[in-house]
Each structure stands twice: as structure tokens, then as C-alpha cells.
Design a protein around this motif. Structure first.
Motif, PDB file in Angstrom:
ATOM      1  N   GLU A   1      44.964  51.528  37.979  1.00 42.20           N
ATOM      2  CA  GLU A   1      43.566  51.302  38.327  1.00 42.20           C
ATOM      3  C   GLU A   1      42.774  50.853  37.107  1.00 42.20           C
ATOM      4  O   GLU A   1      43.094  51.215  35.971  1.00 42.20           O
ATOM      5  CB  GLU A   1      42.918  52.577  38.883  1.00 42.20           C
ATOM      6  CG  GLU A   1      43.592  53.162  40.097  1.00 42.20           C
ATOM      7  CD  GLU A   1      44.560  54.272  39.748  1.00 42.20           C
ATOM      8  OE1 GLU A   1      44.791  55.154  40.607  1.00 42.20           O
ATOM      9  OE2 GLU A   1      45.091  54.282  38.629  1.00 42.20           O
ATOM     10  N   SER A   2      41.726  50.097  37.356  1.00 44.94           N
ATOM     11  CA  SER A   2      40.792  49.700  36.302  1.00 44.94           C
ATOM     12  C   SER A   2      39.431  49.444  36.934  1.00 44.94           C
ATOM     13  O   SER A   2      39.313  49.337  38.155  1.00 44.94           O
ATOM     14  CB  SER A   2      41.277  48.444  35.576  1.00 44.94           C
ATOM     15  OG  SER A   2      41.382  47.359  36.471  1.00 44.94           O
ATOM     16  N   GLY A   3      38.412  49.370  36.069  1.00 44.75           N
ATOM     17  CA  GLY A   3      37.081  49.026  36.543  1.00 44.75           C
ATOM     18  C   GLY A   3      36.112  50.177  36.623  1.00 44.75           C
ATOM     19  O   GLY A   3      34.933  49.979  36.942  1.00 44.75           O
ATOM     20  N   GLY A   4      36.579  51.388  36.334  1.00 45.66           N
ATOM     21  CA  GLY A   4      35.662  52.515  36.356  1.00 45.66           C
ATOM     22  C   GLY A   4      34.714  52.476  35.174  1.00 45.66           C
ATOM     23  O   GLY A   4      34.840  51.655  34.268  1.00 45.66           O
ATOM     24  N   GLY A   5      33.758  53.384  35.189  1.00 45.87           N
ATOM     25  CA  GLY A   5      32.807  53.442  34.080  1.00 45.87           C
ATOM     26  C   GLY A   5      31.611  54.290  34.396  1.00 45.87           C
ATOM     27  O   GLY A   5      31.580  54.994  35.410  1.00 45.87           O
TER      28      GLY A   5
ATOM     29  N   VAL B   1      34.778  57.297  37.546  1.00 44.32           N
ATOM     30  CA  VAL B   1      33.498  56.692  37.897  1.00 44.32           C
ATOM     31  C   VAL B   1      32.428  57.763  37.760  1.00 44.32           C
ATOM     32  O   VAL B   1      32.529  58.827  38.371  1.00 44.32           O
ATOM     33  CB  VAL B   1      33.508  56.132  39.335  1.00 44.32           C
ATOM     34  CG1 VAL B   1      32.111  55.672  39.748  1.00 44.32           C
ATOM     35  CG2 VAL B   1      34.504  54.985  39.451  1.00 44.32           C
ATOM     36  N   THR B   2      31.433  57.478  36.933  1.00 40.53           N
ATOM     37  CA  THR B   2      30.333  58.417  36.724  1.00 40.53           C
ATOM     38  C   THR B   2      29.021  57.709  37.032  1.00 40.53           C
ATOM     39  O   THR B   2      28.743  56.645  36.470  1.00 40.53           O
ATOM     40  CB  THR B   2      30.313  58.938  35.285  1.00 40.53           C
ATOM     41  OG1 THR B   2      31.574  59.554  34.994  1.00 40.53           O
ATOM     42  CG2 THR B   2      29.202  59.964  35.100  1.00 40.53           C
TER      43      THR B   2
ATOM     44  N   TYR C   1      41.424  46.199  45.825  1.00 33.20           N
ATOM     45  CA  TYR C   1      40.087  46.315  45.242  1.00 33.20           C
ATOM     46  C   TYR C   1      39.246  47.309  46.038  1.00 33.20           C
ATOM     47  O   TYR C   1      39.471  47.539  47.222  1.00 33.20           O
ATOM     48  CB  TYR C   1      39.381  44.954  45.251  1.00 33.20           C
ATOM     49  CG  TYR C   1      40.149  43.853  44.587  1.00 33.20           C
ATOM     50  CD1 TYR C   1      40.935  42.970  45.336  1.00 33.20           C
ATOM     51  CD2 TYR C   1      40.104  43.679  43.208  1.00 33.20           C
ATOM     52  CE1 TYR C   1      41.649  41.956  44.735  1.00 33.20           C
ATOM     53  CE2 TYR C   1      40.819  42.668  42.593  1.00 33.20           C
ATOM     54  CZ  TYR C   1      41.593  41.804  43.362  1.00 33.20           C
ATOM     55  OH  TYR C   1      42.301  40.808  42.751  1.00 33.20           O
ATOM     56  N   LEU C   2      38.251  47.855  45.344  1.00 37.36           N
ATOM     57  CA  LEU C   2      37.227  48.655  46.005  1.00 37.36           C
ATOM     58  C   LEU C   2      35.888  48.239  45.411  1.00 37.36           C
ATOM     59  O   LEU C   2      35.596  48.549  44.257  1.00 37.36           O
ATOM     60  CB  LEU C   2      37.460  50.147  45.820  1.00 37.36           C
ATOM     61  CG  LEU C   2      36.481  51.045  46.570  1.00 37.36           C
ATOM     62  CD1 LEU C   2      36.705  50.929  48.085  1.00 37.36           C
ATOM     63  CD2 LEU C   2      36.616  52.504  46.130  1.00 37.36           C
TER      64      LEU C   2
ATOM     65  N   SER D   1      26.422  48.806  40.943  1.00 38.26           N
ATOM     66  CA  SER D   1      27.669  48.476  41.607  1.00 38.26           C
ATOM     67  C   SER D   1      28.828  48.505  40.614  1.00 38.26           C
ATOM     68  O   SER D   1      28.638  48.296  39.416  1.00 38.26           O
ATOM     69  CB  SER D   1      27.596  47.078  42.233  1.00 38.26           C
ATOM     70  OG  SER D   1      26.602  47.021  43.232  1.00 38.26           O
ATOM     71  N   LEU D   2      30.010  48.759  41.142  1.00 33.98           N
ATOM     72  CA  LEU D   2      31.253  48.673  40.378  1.00 33.98           C
ATOM     73  C   LEU D   2      32.331  48.109  41.282  1.00 33.98           C
ATOM     74  O   LEU D   2      32.290  48.313  42.503  1.00 33.98           O
ATOM     75  CB  LEU D   2      31.709  50.044  39.879  1.00 33.98           C
ATOM     76  CG  LEU D   2      31.115  50.628  38.605  1.00 33.98           C
ATOM     77  CD1 LEU D   2      31.663  52.027  38.380  1.00 33.98           C
ATOM     78  CD2 LEU D   2      31.375  49.737  37.409  1.00 33.98           C
TER      79      LEU D   2
END
Length: 121
Positions: A6-10, A117-118, A80-81, A17-18
Motif C-alpha cells: 500500500e501507498s498514499g497514506g498521510g 491515514v490520519t 485504488y481507494l 482527499s487522499l
């Protein structure tokens, strides 16, 4: 053995949006349904969304319906999400998974390691 990354968190603010991505190591990815689950601190892992092998059928938890969109690109072995209108309650570790729905529960073949994800208020 399929590996899911997984990638794209933050860290984002409420309303932002993410887009999370899930890259699979094998082309057999396209043979499975896939999904996203999440786990917040002190809580059990919960269902977020799933999509069938072709991308033609999706399902969502009520808490994310209308805000999140699950999709996949089998040519890229990637799922994707898209998460819009994020809320602090969406804060969790998000896990990618492949598998299929059993009679009443998700039967996972593989899980990723998760991405944080925060969402701040």
C-alpha cells in the motif's frame, strides 16, 4: 505468494482527499476480488470497500458510502481507494487485501502491511 504494498497514506485535514494505492506482485491479482479494510487504535479491523475481479461490482461500508471510491487496474496489478471529504473518524491504518466474500465474511487470501491515514480536525 502475492505481495501487496500500500501507498498514499498521510496526514491531512478534515475535508481533504487522499488516494491510496495497492500494488500486487503477481498477475494473479486479477483473479481475486480485492478490498480495503481499516483498523483504528483500540478497535477491530473493519470493512471499508471491496471490488470484484473485473471491477464491475463494488460494495462499501455505510460510513464511507458516497465519499470513498474503490477501483482497480488489472493491467497494472494495482487497486485504488479514492477518499474524499475525509473526517477525523477515518483515521486508521488502511489495509489492502485480496480474496473473496464468503457467506457472511471476507475470506482473505493476502493482506498488505498497511498505510497510516490520519485526519486532523
Amino acid at each position: 505468494q502475492v505481495q501487496l504494498v500500500e501507498s498514499g497514506g498521510g496526514l491531512v485535514q478534515a475535508g481533504d482527499s487522499l488516494r491510496l494505492s495497492c500494488a500486487a506482485s503477481e498477475r494473479t491479482f486479477s483473479m481475486y476480488a480485492m478490498g480495503w479494510f481499516r483498523q483504528a487504535p483500540g478497535k477491530e479491523r473493519e470493512f471499508v470497500a471491496t471490488i470484484n475481479w473485473s471491477g464491475g461490482s463494488t460494495s462499501y461500508a455505510d460510513s464511507v458510502k458516497g465519499r470513498f471510491t474503490i477501483s482497480r487496474d488489472n493491467a497494472k496489478n494495482t487497486g485504488y481507494l479514492q477518499m474524499n471529504s475525509l473526517k477525523p473518524a477515518d483515521t486508521a491504518v488502511y489495509y489492502c487485501t485480496t480474496g473473496n466474500w464468503g457467506t457472511t465474511r471476507w475470506v482473505a487470501a493476502y493482506w498488505g502491511q498497511g498505510t497510516q491515514v490520519t485526519v486532523s480536525s
